[in-house]
Scaffold this motif. Sequence first.
Motif, PDB file in Angstrom:
ATOM      1  N   MET A 178       8.080  -8.547   5.127  1.00 22.10           N
ATOM      2  CA  MET A 178       7.271  -6.955   5.403  1.00 22.10           C
ATOM      3  C   MET A 178       7.296  -6.733   4.324  1.00 22.10           C
ATOM      4  O   MET A 178       6.154  -5.437   4.305  1.00 22.10           O
ATOM      5  N   GLU A 179       8.013  -7.114   3.497  1.00 18.61           N
ATOM      6  CA  GLU A 179       8.456  -5.731   2.462  1.00 18.61           C
ATOM      7  C   GLU A 179       7.525  -6.388   1.210  1.00 18.61           C
ATOM      8  O   GLU A 179       7.534  -8.042   0.862  1.00 18.61           O
ATOM      9  N   ALA A 180       7.331  -6.214   0.183  1.00 19.11           N
ATOM     10  CA  ALA A 180       6.907  -6.767  -0.835  1.00 19.11           C
ATOM     11  C   ALA A 180       8.273  -6.647  -1.693  1.00 19.11           C
ATOM     12  O   ALA A 180       9.020  -6.830  -1.510  1.00 19.11           O
ATOM     13  N   PRO A 181       8.140  -8.167  -3.094  1.00 25.06           N
ATOM     14  CA  PRO A 181       8.761  -7.865  -3.504  1.00 25.06           C
ATOM     15  C   PRO A 181       9.641  -7.208  -4.367  1.00 25.06           C
ATOM     16  O   PRO A 181      11.238  -7.407  -4.529  1.00 25.06           O
ATOM     17  N   GLU A 182       9.116  -6.048  -4.436  1.00 25.38           N
ATOM     18  CA  GLU A 182       9.842  -4.687  -5.303  1.00 25.38           C
ATOM     19  C   GLU A 182       8.505  -3.675  -4.849  1.00 25.38           C
ATOM     20  O   GLU A 182       7.639  -4.056  -4.442  1.00 25.38           O
ATOM     21  N   ILE A 183       9.296  -2.130  -5.089  1.00 23.29           N
ATOM     22  CA  ILE A 183       8.105  -1.284  -4.426  1.00 23.29           C
ATOM     23  C   ILE A 183       7.264  -1.102  -5.756  1.00 23.29           C
ATOM     24  O   ILE A 183       7.727  -1.350  -6.636  1.00 23.29           O
ATOM     25  N   HIS A 184       6.372  -0.920  -5.884  1.00 25.54           N
ATOM     26  CA  HIS A 184       5.396  -0.790  -5.947  1.00 25.54           C
ATOM     27  C   HIS A 184       4.846   0.261  -7.425  1.00 25.54           C
ATOM     28  O   HIS A 184       6.045   1.676  -7.414  1.00 25.54           O
ATOM     29  N   PRO A 185       5.034   0.124  -9.033  1.00 31.16           N
ATOM     30  CA  PRO A 185       5.099   0.994  -9.766  1.00 31.16           C
ATOM     31  C   PRO A 185       5.426   2.195 -10.140  1.00 31.16           C
ATOM     32  O   PRO A 185       6.001   2.862  -9.935  1.00 31.16           O
ATOM     33  N   GLN A 186       4.088   2.501  -9.261  1.00 30.59           N
ATOM     34  CA  GLN A 186       3.318   4.110  -8.943  1.00 30.59           C
ATOM     35  C   GLN A 186       4.660   4.664  -7.757  1.00 30.59           C
ATOM     36  O   GLN A 186       4.835   5.842  -8.137  1.00 30.59           O
ATOM     37  N   ALA A 187       4.661   3.682  -6.967  1.00 33.73           N
ATOM     38  CA  ALA A 187       6.203   4.656  -6.186  1.00 33.73           C
ATOM     39  C   ALA A 187       7.198   4.873  -6.432  1.00 33.73           C
ATOM     40  O   ALA A 187       7.929   5.712  -6.838  1.00 33.73           O
ATOM     41  N   GLN A 188       7.584   3.928  -7.535  1.00 33.41           N
ATOM     42  CA  GLN A 188       8.802   3.739  -8.018  1.00 33.41           C
ATOM     43  C   GLN A 188       8.924   4.885  -9.063  1.00 33.41           C
ATOM     44  O   GLN A 188      10.500   5.218  -9.260  1.00 33.41           O
ATOM     45  N   ALA A 231       4.884   1.273   5.679  1.00 34.10           N
ATOM     46  CA  ALA A 231       5.333   0.811   4.647  1.00 34.10           C
ATOM     47  C   ALA A 231       5.954   0.761   4.407  1.00 34.10           C
ATOM     48  O   ALA A 231       7.259  -0.035   5.781  1.00 34.10           O
ATOM     49  N   GLY A 232       6.339  -1.083   3.740  1.00 31.95           N
ATOM     50  CA  GLY A 232       7.055  -2.052   3.537  1.00 31.95           C
ATOM     51  C   GLY A 232       8.363  -1.476   3.441  1.00 31.95           C
ATOM     52  O   GLY A 232       9.624  -1.579   3.844  1.00 31.95           O
ATOM     53  N   TYR A 233       9.056  -0.035   2.224  1.00 29.76           N
ATOM     54  CA  TYR A 233       9.741   0.095   2.114  1.00 29.76           C
ATOM     55  C   TYR A 233       9.617   0.515   2.777  1.00 29.76           C
ATOM     56  O   TYR A 233      10.109   2.734   2.092  1.00 29.76           O
ATOM     57  N   ASP A 234      10.282   1.548   4.433  1.00 24.25           N
ATOM     58  CA  ASP A 234      10.742   2.348   4.987  1.00 24.25           C
ATOM     59  C   ASP A 234      11.250   1.803   6.303  1.00 24.25           C
ATOM     60  O   ASP A 234      11.199   1.503   7.012  1.00 24.25           O
ATOM     61  N   PRO A 235      12.337   3.207   6.830  1.00 22.84           N
ATOM     62  CA  PRO A 235      12.981   2.350   7.898  1.00 22.84           C
ATOM     63  C   PRO A 235      12.520   2.405   8.906  1.00 22.84           C
ATOM     64  O   PRO A 235      12.429   1.631   9.899  1.00 22.84           O
ATOM     65  N   LEU A 236      10.966   2.867   8.934  1.00 19.44           N
ATOM     66  CA  LEU A 236      10.438   3.252  10.207  1.00 19.44           C
ATOM     67  C   LEU A 236       9.376   2.372  10.186  1.00 19.44           C
ATOM     68  O   LEU A 236       8.636   2.215  11.238  1.00 19.44           O
ATOM     69  N   ASP A 243       4.230  -3.232  -0.465  1.00 19.04           N
ATOM     70  CA  ASP A 243       4.934  -2.081  -1.750  1.00 19.04           C
ATOM     71  C   ASP A 243       5.117  -0.786  -1.519  1.00 19.04           C
ATOM     72  O   ASP A 243       5.456  -0.318  -2.674  1.00 19.04           O
ATOM     73  N   MET A 244       4.519   0.137  -0.444  1.00 13.78           N
ATOM     74  CA  MET A 244       5.399   1.370  -0.578  1.00 13.78           C
ATOM     75  C   MET A 244       6.338   2.135   0.511  1.00 13.78           C
ATOM     76  O   MET A 244       6.982   1.204   0.666  1.00 13.78           O
ATOM     77  N   ILE A 245       6.382   3.303  -0.072  1.00  9.63           N
ATOM     78  CA  ILE A 245       7.722   3.966   0.616  1.00  9.63           C
ATOM     79  C   ILE A 245       6.990   4.763   1.572  1.00  9.63           C
ATOM     80  O   ILE A 245       6.079   5.378   1.682  1.00  9.63           O
ATOM     81  N   HIS A 246       8.369   5.473   2.486  1.00  7.45           N
ATOM     82  CA  HIS A 246       7.936   6.011   3.916  1.00  7.45           C
ATOM     83  C   HIS A 246       7.088   7.494   3.107  1.00  7.45           C
ATOM     84  O   HIS A 246       8.242   8.000   1.451  1.00  7.45           O
ATOM     85  N   GLY A 247       6.227   8.621   3.469  1.00  6.78           N
ATOM     86  CA  GLY A 247       5.301   9.112   2.822  1.00  6.78           C
ATOM     87  C   GLY A 247       4.022   8.795   1.515  1.00  6.78           C
ATOM     88  O   GLY A 247       4.252  10.444   1.056  1.00  6.78           O
ATOM     89  N   PHE A 248       4.470   7.632   1.710  1.00 12.56           N
ATOM     90  CA  PHE A 248       3.608   7.782   0.371  1.00 12.56           C
ATOM     91  C   PHE A 248       2.581   8.456   0.134  1.00 12.56           C
ATOM     92  O   PHE A 248       1.221   8.723  -0.767  1.00 12.56           O
ATOM     93  N   ALA A 249       1.615   8.967   1.549  1.00 14.69           N
ATOM     94  CA  ALA A 249       0.194   9.146   1.114  1.00 14.69           C
ATOM     95  C   ALA A 249       0.026  10.436   2.179  1.00 14.69           C
ATOM     96  O   ALA A 249      -1.196  10.654   2.136  1.00 14.69           O
TER      97      ALA A 249
END
Length: 315
Positions: A1-11, A249-254, A279-285
Amino acid sequence: MEAPEIHPQAQAYLDRQGRLPLFPLSERNLRLLRTVNRVANWFQNRNPPAVGATEDRTISGPDGDLPVRVYRPEGEGPFPTVVFFHGGGFVLGSIGGHDRFCRHLTRASDCVVVSVDYRLAPEHPFPAAVEDAYAAVEWAADSRAALDSDGRLAVAGDSAGGNLAAVVSLLAAERDGPNIDYQALLYPGVGMTGERDSEKHVGIVLLEEDLEWFRESYFGSDLTLRNPYADPYQAEDLSGVAPATVITAGYDPLRDGGKAYAERLVAAGVPVRFDNYDDMIHGFASAPGANGIDRAMEAVEQIADDLRDEFGLES
């Protein structure tokens, strides 16, 4: 459900945020925290995209005046209406903080968007936010002339606001109105158990202490979380609620709670479009075009496309 790593822009976004010391929100002065949040939102929402018109007004709420901001698209109406609820853990957030998001959604969907400044916890715990959210939806349904609305109605929200959008959809179905045609839930705060796999991602955007503080401030106790109007995942019957878009989002506790809720909707026979931005994080949008994350606009456009499909609007 999550990509191998967080998207560079999100990081890169996380790296910018990481320049500030990360410690539990509950350890900060709440008034100061909200002030800092408003200032940060002002910078984030500078030079926003134009819409046909905006109007700040108050409507009648369960506890007095309820502020809303109305965004109208370009062109001649009437238009479908989307009632939007912001995120912030039921403790933070405001219509100003999601101004850019609502403007982009208005432009992309050709819908009137009504953003609601519901009461916040801990001053106003559950069910205050639900009462305000439902009152705003009732007002929107009854105010076609004031909104230049064609009568078609959707709800949308992110995080805590996604919870509220899902709850009012459930309430409307159980109370036989107002008629909600669609619900768009962006990484909604639903179905969290403390044991889901995605909850290992605490600490990327939110600390575990932050989530616990939000829960205690709004819900008060675990017993409240069994109430379907606090967490619609607890509802016995979801068959009457509106069709839905659910984005996680893949990297999101929710993430897994949102996915589980989408699965419950499907099992109840509700049409659902589910997408996980792995590859996204909570709140990305929350601030498309301002946070340096291109996929924020992708999420807005997906929601807008789904609304257009539901309402039969030309692309």
